[in-house]
Design an enzyme around this catalytic site. Structure first.
Site: not given
Ligand code: AMP
Length: 182
Positions: A67, A104
């Site tokens: 995205r 995770e």
């Molecule tokens: P993180 O590495 O945990 O910050 O996760 C970020 C990535 O996961 C991004 O590329 C987001 O598009 C996706 N992502 C994580 N949680 C969500 C959520 N609740 N809704 C949409 N996309 C998410």
């Protein structure tokens, strides 16, 4: 407009759909497809980002798969700079450099082409993604950019899930900006 009014923030927030229990139970997925198919909300967001970042003297915008490609490529084109995709392992065809990050359960890896930020030494790069949750993906992406001869000057997110405190991880290595804090 370099900064958004509360009314404009509400318009953007309301254009994003919450999908419960996707991709697994307990997750509320922020679905930005409803922002993308709303031309006035999409334009509002992109005009804001253009106004904010046209003063940054950027050389490239880098987007995180998938995205981040949509917002990143649109913004790069509006600013008249190049776009660089940061992809999941094994997708980019030419020589890459990679960075691992924790999930995770287990680890994942993202890559960028070794010559992606071609041009002058120390190219100024803006990193963009739709959402920051735990910050692991963005942290790895900033490190990846800085491992080339480029410099990540800021990491920008449409949505910051602030209760997960991912921004704390990223702001120790670059500036951060989130359009919407949730
Ligand atoms: P993180 O590495 O945990 O910050 O996760 C970020 C990535 O996961 C991004 O590329 C987001 O598009 C996706 N992502 C994580 N949680 C969500 C959520 N609740 N809704 C949409 N996309 C998410």
């Amino acid at each position: 407009m370099k900064s958004l009014t509360n009314e404009q923030r509400t318009t953007l927030l309301e254009s994003i759909r919450d999908v419960e229990d996707f991709p697994k139970k307990g997750i509320i997925f922020k679905d930005i497809t409803t922002l993308l198919n709303n031309s006035s909300a999409y334009k509002l967001l992109m005009d804001h980002l253009k106004a904010k970042y046209e003063e940054y003297d950027l050389d490239f915008v880098a987007g995180i798969e998938s995205r981040g490609f949509i917002f990143g490529a649109t913004l790069a084109n509006m600013l008249g700079v190049g776009f660089v995709p940061i992809r999941k392992k094994g997708k980019l065809p030419y020589t890459t450099i990679a960075e691992k990050y924790s999930l995770e359960y287990g680890v994942d890896e993202i890559e960028v082409h070794i010559d992606a930020f071609r041009g002058k030494e120390g190219s100024r790069v803006l990193l963009i993604d739709d959402l920051i949750a735990t910050g692991g993906t963005a942290e790895a992406a900033v490190k990846l950019i800085n491992q080339t001869n480029a410099k990540c000057v800021e990491a920008c997110f449409l949505i910051n899930l602030s209760f997960l405190e991912g921004v704390k991880k990223v702001e120790s290595i670059t500036n951060t900006y989130s359009v919407l804090d949730i």
